[in-house]
Scaffold this active site. Structure first.
Site, PDB file in Angstrom:
ATOM      1  N   ASN A 198     -14.830   1.348   3.326  1.00  0.00           N
ATOM      2  CA  ASN A 198     -13.382   1.491   3.150  1.00  0.00           C
ATOM      3  C   ASN A 198     -12.799   2.577   4.051  1.00  0.00           C
ATOM      4  OD1 ASN A 198     -14.079   3.866   1.825  1.00  0.00           O
ATOM      5  ND2 ASN A 198     -12.922   3.416  -0.034  1.00  0.00           N
ATOM      6  N   SER A 224       0.809  -1.216   0.000  1.00  0.00           N
ATOM      7  CA  SER A 224       0.000   0.000   0.000  1.00  0.00           C
ATOM      8  C   SER A 224       0.847   1.272   0.000  1.00  0.00           C
ATOM      9  CB  SER A 224      -0.916   0.015   1.233  1.00  0.00           C
ATOM     10  OG  SER A 224      -1.645   1.233   1.280  1.00  0.00           O
ATOM     11  N   LEU A 225       0.446   2.213  -0.821  1.00  0.00           N
ATOM     12  CA  LEU A 225       1.085   3.534  -0.848  1.00  0.00           C
ATOM     13  C   LEU A 225       0.466   4.479   0.172  1.00  0.00           C
ATOM     14  CD1 LEU A 225       1.391   4.054  -4.709  1.00  0.00           C
ATOM     15  CD2 LEU A 225       3.156   3.296  -3.112  1.00  0.00           C
ATOM     16  N   THR A 241      -9.155  -2.115   3.262  1.00  0.00           N
ATOM     17  CA  THR A 241      -9.071  -2.668   1.919  1.00  0.00           C
ATOM     18  C   THR A 241      -9.389  -4.151   1.980  1.00  0.00           C
ATOM     19  OG1 THR A 241      -7.765  -2.657  -0.123  1.00  0.00           O
ATOM     20  CG2 THR A 241      -6.566  -3.062   1.943  1.00  0.00           C
ATOM     21  N   LYS A 279     -13.707  -5.288   3.651  1.00  0.00           N
ATOM     22  CA  LYS A 279     -14.702  -4.228   3.476  1.00  0.00           C
ATOM     23  C   LYS A 279     -16.095  -4.627   3.962  1.00  0.00           C
ATOM     24  CE  LYS A 279     -12.218  -1.862  -0.150  1.00  0.00           C
ATOM     25  NZ  LYS A 279     -12.346  -1.145  -1.424  1.00  0.00           N
ATOM     26  N   ASP A 285     -15.407   4.379  -2.516  1.00  0.00           N
ATOM     27  CA  ASP A 285     -15.071   3.656  -3.744  1.00  0.00           C
ATOM     28  C   ASP A 285     -15.927   4.088  -4.923  1.00  0.00           C
ATOM     29  OD1 ASP A 285     -13.044   2.167  -2.570  1.00  0.00           O
ATOM     30  OD2 ASP A 285     -14.361   0.486  -2.078  1.00  0.00           O
TER      31      ASP A 285
END
Length: 127
Positions: free
Chosen positions: A92, A20-21, A67, A71, A107
């Site tokens: 989320n 994950s960023l 994530t 969810k 989302d």
């Protein structure tokens, strides 16, 4: 900014989540805003999402991103859902509020924004 006992913690949970960023992006934003916050990634195995969401209260987390595969579990673990999260049956974003944990889903809006970015395509009225 140095971490201390007063540093607020926010996190993302997922499986996998190591790629994950989100931590890099959120920590850069916290630093730019001069906030004493840190954002971390917690790998949470499938089937453990409900417990991780409930731990937000116990740990005093400032917020939680969710994530896959958690969810749907998150939607069942919060106290209230936004209309978008209720319609999707998925969460989320978990937001601690004075009245409990609020679950939201960004989302759908994210997908629509991405579609609108394509010149000449308007998703309005489409199924």
């Amino acid at each position: 900014m140095a971490l201390s006992g007063a540093t607020r913690v926010a996190a993302v949970i997922g499986d996998p989540v190591e790629h994950s960023l989100s931590p890099a992006l959120h920590n850069a934003a916290f630093a730019a805003a001069g906030l004493d916050w840190v954002y971390v990634a917690f790998p949470v195995p499938a089937g453990q999402g409900t417990g991780a969401v409930r731990a937000v209260r116990t740990l005093g987390l400032g917020g939680l991103s969710v994530t896959m595969p958690h969810k749907r579990d998150a939607a069942g673990a919060v106290d209230r859902l936004t209309p978008a999260a209720a319609a999707l049956g998925a969460v989320n974003t978990v937001i601690p509020t004075p009245s409990g944990l609020l679950g939201d889903s960004t989302d759908g809006d994210g997908l629509l924004d991405a579609l609108r970015a394509d010149p000449g395509f308007d998703p309005a009225g489409r199924r």
